[in-house]
Design an enzyme around this catalytic site. Structure first.
Site, short mmCIF file in Angstrom:
data_model
loop_
_atom_site.label_atom_id
_atom_site.label_comp_id
_atom_site.label_asym_id
_atom_site.label_seq_id
_atom_site.Cartn_x
_atom_site.Cartn_y
_atom_site.Cartn_z
NE ARG A 214 -8.89 2.64 -1.69
CZ ARG A 214 -8.60 2.95 -0.43
NH1 ARG A 214 -7.38 3.37 -0.12
NH2 ARG A 214 -9.50 2.87 0.52
CG PHE A 230 4.37 6.28 0.67
CD1 PHE A 230 5.33 6.24 1.68
CD2 PHE A 230 4.54 7.19 -0.36
CE1 PHE A 230 6.41 7.10 1.67
CE2 PHE A 230 5.63 8.06 -0.38
CZ PHE A 230 6.57 8.01 0.63
CG ASP A 252 4.18 0.46 2.89
OD1 ASP A 252 3.30 1.30 2.64
OD2 ASP A 252 4.62 0.27 4.05
CG ASP A 301 -2.15 7.08 -0.15
OD1 ASP A 301 -2.33 8.13 0.51
OD2 ASP A 301 -2.79 6.03 0.07
CB CYS A 341 -3.54 12.03 4.56
SG CYS A 341 -2.10 11.25 5.31
#
Length: 400
Positions: A214, A230, A252, A301, A341
């Site tokens: 970030r 996201f 989101d 993300d 991720c």
């Protein structure tokens, strides 16, 4: 109490011999002696060579998780204190400990256990049967270790409600460890303040692994028009806004995440810069493209699109789609921050997917940097599952 002895098959146990923590059910030749699920057992190679001790769970495909390489070692209070002290000392050297992950399972040699520190609150997540027996003692020991450094722990909350516990033959649980306390927690990271929902938020309430990623996007965002996809509780969007972005759109699909993200924007005085929309990113990106929108910076993300090898193919489609849309929305010379991720979306596969998207959209990528998870989520070599976050920043140039 005499411990049962587990003997491995010949030519098995490669993971554990190279430094990993897991022994699978199909690697075991025999178990001598009585044991209860979750008990500590001694592990021998096929020829009787001692490999150490771990806890056994006959309900799990990961049959044994190793706790120590020394078969003489007692798994007791002193041992747990040693492991926790080492984990905390490592964090003090490597990260800002205001909020951080103090225990990252196998990578801290405490398999199946996660402990996050959010300012003055600890959140414990126990994911394996053997470690579950020790969680109260571990929480108490960690409180003592932090207090010795002048950090008063206001409370400890358990978020052992992950689905993976069912594979261990355990129930999903959440609740206070010790005295109840006010669970409203406020943290600060990179100078941005957040409310953390430790009771209802995803996983333990906040994703600490992207802390320095970030920070890395901030220098790209001054005077920029930014799209954050996201956004979850707004972390990348708020870093962009605080770094001087002229406008930020954050998307989101979760209404509760967007509500919390708006609260976080208010908390930082950034509500005028960031606008939030509850939207499916896969639907919204093509809409923005049709509207002729262009951004200086796009951040992707996404949640893990795959949690198993069997669904990797579908995951690749998802990563391909969002990266393709994002590249089309970036003005010539703008920047893309994109990540995965998922442990199963390997570095090689993720890199190949991005490369194919660039070729298909006739974009040329200039890599600014490649990053992984923050150091409080250490990558233990030989424990592949500890390496999961891949994070690229590119400049996106048109082919001309």
């Amino acid at each position: 109490m005499s411990e049962a002895i587990v003997t491995l098959k010949k030519r098995e146990g490669r993971t554990v011999k190279s430094g990993g923590a897991w022994i699978f059910d199909n690697e075991i030749a025999s178990v001598m002696g009585a044991y209860q699920p979750g008990d500590i057992v001694i592990v021998h190679d096929f020829d009787g060579y001692p490999l150490g001790k771990g806890f056994i769970n006959p309900h799990s495909k990961i049959r044994i998780r190793m706790m120590t390489r020394n078969q003489e070692q007692q798994i007791d209070r002193r041992f747990l204190r040693m492991r926790l002290q080492a984990a905390w000392d490592y964090r003090k050297k490597t990260v800002d400990t205001g909020s951080c992950r103090i225990v990252f399972g196998e990578a801290d040699f405490l398999p199946g256990l996660i402990i996050d520190k959010f300012h003055d609150v600890l959140v414990v997540q126990s994911l394996a049967l053997g470690i579950d027996r020790y969680k109260e003692e571990i929480a108490e020991l960690l409180r003592e270790i932090l207090e010795a450094d002048g950090i008063a722990v206001r409370g400890i909350y358990e978020r052992s409600d992950a689905k993976v516990r069912l594979q261990e033959g355990m129930e999903r649980v959440r609740g206070f460890i010790g005295e109840p306390f006010d669970t409203e927690v406020q943290i600060e990271e990179n100078g941005v303040k957040y409310y953390v929902d430790i009771v209802e938020g995803q996983k333990t309430g906040f994703f600490l692994d992207q802390k320095y990623n970030r920070k890395a996007i901030r220098r790209l965002c001054k005077d920029a028009k930014v799209l954050d996809c996201f956004t979850h509780t707004g972390s990348f969007a708020l870093n962009a806004a605080q770094a001087g972005a002229k406008e930020v759109l954050a998307l989101d699909a979760s209404e509760s995440a967007i509500a919390q993200a708006k609260q976080n924007a208010q908390l930082n005085g950034l509500a005028d810069t960031v606008s939030f929309a509850c939207a499916d990113v896969f639907e919204r990106l093509p809409q923005l493209e049709r509207m002729g929108e262009q951004f200086d910076v796009v951040i992707l993300d996404p949640p893990a699109f795959t949690k198993s090898r069997s669904s990797v193919k579908n995951a690749v489609k998802g990563y391909r789609e969002i990266n393709l849309r994002a590249m089309k929305l970036i003005r010539d010379g703008g920047y893309l921050a994109t990540c995965s991720c998922s442990h199963f979306m390997t570095y090689e596969l993720f890199t190949k997917t991005i490369s194919q998207v660039a070729a298909n959209t006739h974009k040329r990528l200039r890599q600014v940097e490649f990053r992984t998870q923050a150091p409080d989520h250490p990558i233990l070599w030989a424990a592949d599952e500890s390496y999961y976050l891949k994070f690229y920043i590119f400049q996106v140039c048109s082919e001309h």
